[in-house]
Enzyme design. Structure first.
Site, PDB file in Angstrom:
ATOM      1  N   LYS A  10    -111.448   9.894 -77.700  1.00  0.00           N
ATOM      2  CA  LYS A  10    -112.481   9.527 -76.709  1.00  0.00           C
ATOM      3  C   LYS A  10    -112.755   8.018 -76.771  1.00  0.00           C
ATOM      4  O   LYS A  10    -111.852   7.251 -77.090  1.00  0.00           O
ATOM      5  CB  LYS A  10    -113.744  10.372 -76.908  1.00  0.00           C
ATOM      6  CG  LYS A  10    -113.410  11.864 -76.923  1.00  0.00           C
ATOM      7  CD  LYS A  10    -114.606  12.753 -76.812  1.00  0.00           C
ATOM      8  CE  LYS A  10    -114.155  14.212 -76.837  1.00  0.00           C
ATOM      9  NZ  LYS A  10    -115.261  15.144 -76.668  1.00  0.00           N
ATOM     10  N   HIS A  55    -110.369  16.291 -68.130  1.00  0.00           N
ATOM     11  CA  HIS A  55    -111.321  16.579 -69.217  1.00  0.00           C
ATOM     12  C   HIS A  55    -112.727  16.707 -68.624  1.00  0.00           C
ATOM     13  O   HIS A  55    -113.081  15.999 -67.691  1.00  0.00           O
ATOM     14  CB  HIS A  55    -111.270  15.460 -70.252  1.00  0.00           C
ATOM     15  CG  HIS A  55    -112.020  15.799 -71.503  1.00  0.00           C
ATOM     16  ND1 HIS A  55    -113.388  15.712 -71.584  1.00  0.00           N
ATOM     17  CD2 HIS A  55    -111.597  16.258 -72.700  1.00  0.00           C
ATOM     18  CE1 HIS A  55    -113.764  16.100 -72.797  1.00  0.00           C
ATOM     19  NE2 HIS A  55    -112.699  16.432 -73.485  1.00  0.00           N
ATOM     20  N   GLY A  80    -118.378  18.933 -78.554  1.00  0.00           N
ATOM     21  CA  GLY A  80    -119.236  17.965 -79.233  1.00  0.00           C
ATOM     22  C   GLY A  80    -120.574  18.532 -79.672  1.00  0.00           C
ATOM     23  O   GLY A  80    -121.469  17.789 -80.047  1.00  0.00           O
ATOM     24  N   ASN A 113    -108.248  13.896 -79.566  1.00  0.00           N
ATOM     25  CA  ASN A 113    -108.768  13.079 -78.474  1.00  0.00           C
ATOM     26  C   ASN A 113    -109.833  12.167 -79.071  1.00  0.00           C
ATOM     27  O   ASN A 113    -110.929  12.625 -79.403  1.00  0.00           O
ATOM     28  CB  ASN A 113    -109.359  14.016 -77.401  1.00  0.00           C
ATOM     29  CG  ASN A 113    -110.106  13.263 -76.315  1.00  0.00           C
ATOM     30  OD1 ASN A 113    -110.052  12.037 -76.241  1.00  0.00           O
ATOM     31  ND2 ASN A 113    -110.811  14.009 -75.469  1.00  0.00           N
ATOM     32  N   GLU A 164    -111.441  24.555 -72.752  1.00  0.00           N
ATOM     33  CA  GLU A 164    -112.547  23.892 -73.443  1.00  0.00           C
ATOM     34  C   GLU A 164    -113.867  24.251 -72.768  1.00  0.00           C
ATOM     35  O   GLU A 164    -114.262  23.595 -71.793  1.00  0.00           O
ATOM     36  CB  GLU A 164    -112.362  22.375 -73.381  1.00  0.00           C
ATOM     37  CG  GLU A 164    -111.092  21.871 -74.015  1.00  0.00           C
ATOM     38  CD  GLU A 164    -111.226  20.426 -74.453  1.00  0.00           C
ATOM     39  OE1 GLU A 164    -111.044  20.158 -75.636  1.00  0.00           O
ATOM     40  OE2 GLU A 164    -111.558  19.567 -73.612  1.00  0.00           O
ATOM     41  N   GLU A 169    -115.502  15.655 -69.557  1.00  0.00           N
ATOM     42  CA  GLU A 169    -116.291  14.411 -69.530  1.00  0.00           C
ATOM     43  C   GLU A 169    -115.889  13.545 -68.334  1.00  0.00           C
ATOM     44  O   GLU A 169    -116.712  12.848 -67.754  1.00  0.00           O
ATOM     45  CB  GLU A 169    -116.121  13.659 -70.856  1.00  0.00           C
ATOM     46  CG  GLU A 169    -116.872  14.376 -71.972  1.00  0.00           C
ATOM     47  CD  GLU A 169    -116.292  14.176 -73.353  1.00  0.00           C
ATOM     48  OE1 GLU A 169    -115.484  13.253 -73.561  1.00  0.00           O
ATOM     49  OE2 GLU A 169    -116.655  14.972 -74.251  1.00  0.00           O
ATOM     50  N   SER A 202    -115.485  21.737 -80.570  1.00  0.00           N
ATOM     51  CA  SER A 202    -116.015  21.842 -81.939  1.00  0.00           C
ATOM     52  C   SER A 202    -115.035  22.482 -82.918  1.00  0.00           C
ATOM     53  O   SER A 202    -115.445  23.218 -83.830  1.00  0.00           O
ATOM     54  CB  SER A 202    -117.368  22.579 -81.941  1.00  0.00           C
ATOM     55  OG  SER A 202    -118.313  21.840 -81.190  1.00  0.00           O
TER      56      SER A 202
HETATM   57  P1  PGA Z   1    -115.031  18.150 -79.869  1.00  0.00           P
HETATM   58  O1  PGA Z   1    -114.332  17.667 -78.503  1.00  0.00           O
HETATM   59  O2  PGA Z   1    -113.927  18.622 -80.787  1.00  0.00           O
HETATM   60  O3  PGA Z   1    -115.745  16.934 -80.402  1.00  0.00           O
HETATM   61  O4  PGA Z   1    -115.947  19.263 -79.510  1.00  0.00           O
HETATM   62  C1  PGA Z   1    -113.276  18.380 -77.951  1.00  0.00           C
HETATM   63  C2  PGA Z   1    -112.774  17.720 -76.689  1.00  0.00           C
HETATM   64  O5  PGA Z   1    -113.585  17.180 -75.928  1.00  0.00           O
HETATM   65  O6  PGA Z   1    -111.566  17.721 -76.423  1.00  0.00           O
END
Ligand code: PGA
Length: 253
Positions: free
Chosen positions: A12, A95, A173, A10, A167, A97, A214
């Protein structure tokens, strides 16, 4: 027929079109397609077409990070499933976010899941608890509800197209991944039972459940070795070809 594992990147809100094409070219060189592992990248919407062209014939699939559920009409700024279906095999839905910054809910996630399936794209439904929910011991309740509501009304014939991504919001992140055992416990005790509540046991076993938060080339192997984790949804580490290729390799790809 989906593979037994899926490693999805992803990107983003990162990479311009030029940067996205460069990354896709680097991925082409770094990743050897293999039978058991599907590999997917989800670039920003403006780059999806360019990245799909760049990856054509590579075996790496392309997905979207977001879409609206209506097929067309007066929805300024939105992207419809019909538009994405020409380019994408998958679309990320719900997601954290999008839930946090753009007001998305279990109800809107459900509309998107249905729209994706109607347009022959596999939805990747993201679920996960916040740190506050986790510390309050509410993980099972929150994640179970996200799965049941997000997938409400999905006909059993579509079950095998679904992908879930567990997640934990506090792991995204932050560089602080969940432990593979803790992630596997949430999948086994909450996500799988919720899927079995909606579909029968055999069908629900055909649904891939990924871990996200992560994931790195260093820790990916530990997640993939755990029974019940069928791959990863990768954010930060999917923005470099070498680290994403390392994660794909850890999955056996
Ligand atoms: P990350 O994000 O690997 O940077 O923690 C994962 C995600 O949001 O799908």
């Amino acid at each position: 027929m989906p593979a037994e594992m899926l490693v999805a990147g992803n990107w983003k809100m990162n990479t311009t079109i030029v940067e996205g094409v460069q990354l896709a070219n680097a991925l082409r060189n770094a990743i050897e397609p293999s039978d058991g592992v599907d590999v997917l990248v989800c670039p920003p919407a403006v780059s999806v077409g360019y990245v799909a062209d760049t990856l054509e014939g590579s075996g790496i699939q392309v997905g979207a990070q977001h879409m609206y559920w209506e097929r067309a009409g007066a929805f300024t700024g939105e992207i419809s499933p019909r538009m994405l279906a020409e380019l994408c095999s998958h679309v990320i839905v719900g997601h954290s976010e999008r839930r946090q910054h753009f007001g998305e809910t279990n109800v809107s996630a459900n509309l998107r899941v249905k729209a994706a399936l109607e347009h022959n794209m596999a939805p990747i439904l993201c679920v996960g608890e916040t740190l506050v929910e986790n510390e309050a011991g509410r993980t099972g309740e929150v994640v179970g509800q996200q799965v049941r509501a997000g997938l409400e009304g999905i006909p059993p014939v579509d079950a095998s197209e679904l992908v879930l991504a567990y997640e934990p919001v506090w792991a995204i992140g932050t560089g602080k991944a969940a432990t593979p055992d803790d992630a596997a416990k949430v999948i086994e005790h909450t996500i799988r039972p919720a899927l079995e509540f909606l579909f029968d046991r055999e069908l629900s076993q055909s649904i891939l459940v990924l871990y996200g938060g992560s994931v790195s080339p260093q820790n990916a192997g530990e997640f993939f070795r755990v029974e019940g984790i069928d791959g990863a949804l990768v954010g930060g580490a999917s923005l470099r070809a070498d680290s994403f290729a390392g994660i794909v390799a850890a999955a056996g790809g």
